[in-house]
Design a protein around this motif. Sequence first.
Motif, PDB file in Angstrom:
ATOM      1  N   GLN A 125       0.819  -1.212   0.000  1.00 23.36           N
ATOM      2  CA  GLN A 125       0.000   0.000   0.000  1.00 23.36           C
ATOM      3  C   GLN A 125       0.852   1.261   0.000  1.00 23.36           C
ATOM      4  N   THR A 133       2.943  -6.524  -3.304  1.00 29.23           N
ATOM      5  CA  THR A 133       3.241  -5.541  -4.351  1.00 29.23           C
ATOM      6  C   THR A 133       3.018  -6.117  -5.745  1.00 29.23           C
ATOM      7  N   ARG A 176      -0.654  -6.234  -6.481  1.00 29.67           N
ATOM      8  CA  ARG A 176      -1.209  -4.883  -6.657  1.00 29.67           C
ATOM      9  C   ARG A 176      -0.838  -4.322  -8.032  1.00 29.67           C
ATOM     10  N   GLU A 195      -3.629  -3.605 -10.992  1.00 30.73           N
ATOM     11  CA  GLU A 195      -3.708  -2.258 -11.582  1.00 30.73           C
ATOM     12  C   GLU A 195      -3.507  -2.319 -13.092  1.00 30.73           C
TER      13      GLU A 195
END
Length: 178
Positions: free
Chosen positions: A4, A116, A119, A123
């Motif tokens: 995050q 990570t 994520r 995305e």
Amino acid sequence: MSAQNAELRRHTDTNGVWQTLLDVYADVRAPLLHLPHYAVDAYAERLARHAAEPGFEVVIAYAADQAVGYAYCNTVDPGNRWWKRMDPPLPDHLTTKPAAALKEIMVRTPWRGTGTARRIHDELLAQRREHYVSLLVNPTAGEGKVQRLYETWGYQTLSSQTPSPGSPPLAAMLRAIR
């Protein structure tokens, strides 16, 4: 370190991020750079080819303005060499619509296991219009750990291919984008 905390930046070409991509690649692949297929120059040639293909996008994660990882993909249409190299061939219903081909996903060692990679992956695919995403993975990477990780993300192994001379045989995986 937390996924995050990383800032994600999307690019549709390699202008301004070319060296960043090469630097992260060299760091992540350092133990393999002595092998011709994994050499930075060989990767740069593949990256240039992929960046020129339709639908190219890259998402890079930064922490304190240092790139910690990235993923990129492009669109593969029916009849693309991506599909033609599958052995065994995939069923027609999976290859008759455009798909996203996830070509690379890299995360520097200190950021592994933090979420990570997932994520960045999510995305990258969030705005894609294709129905499916396909990727190739070396089934021996991390003693099979990398392939098992992709399975937890919803990918299924459907075929295999050896995309270029010097490349190891790779497992071909596929999942729906939405």
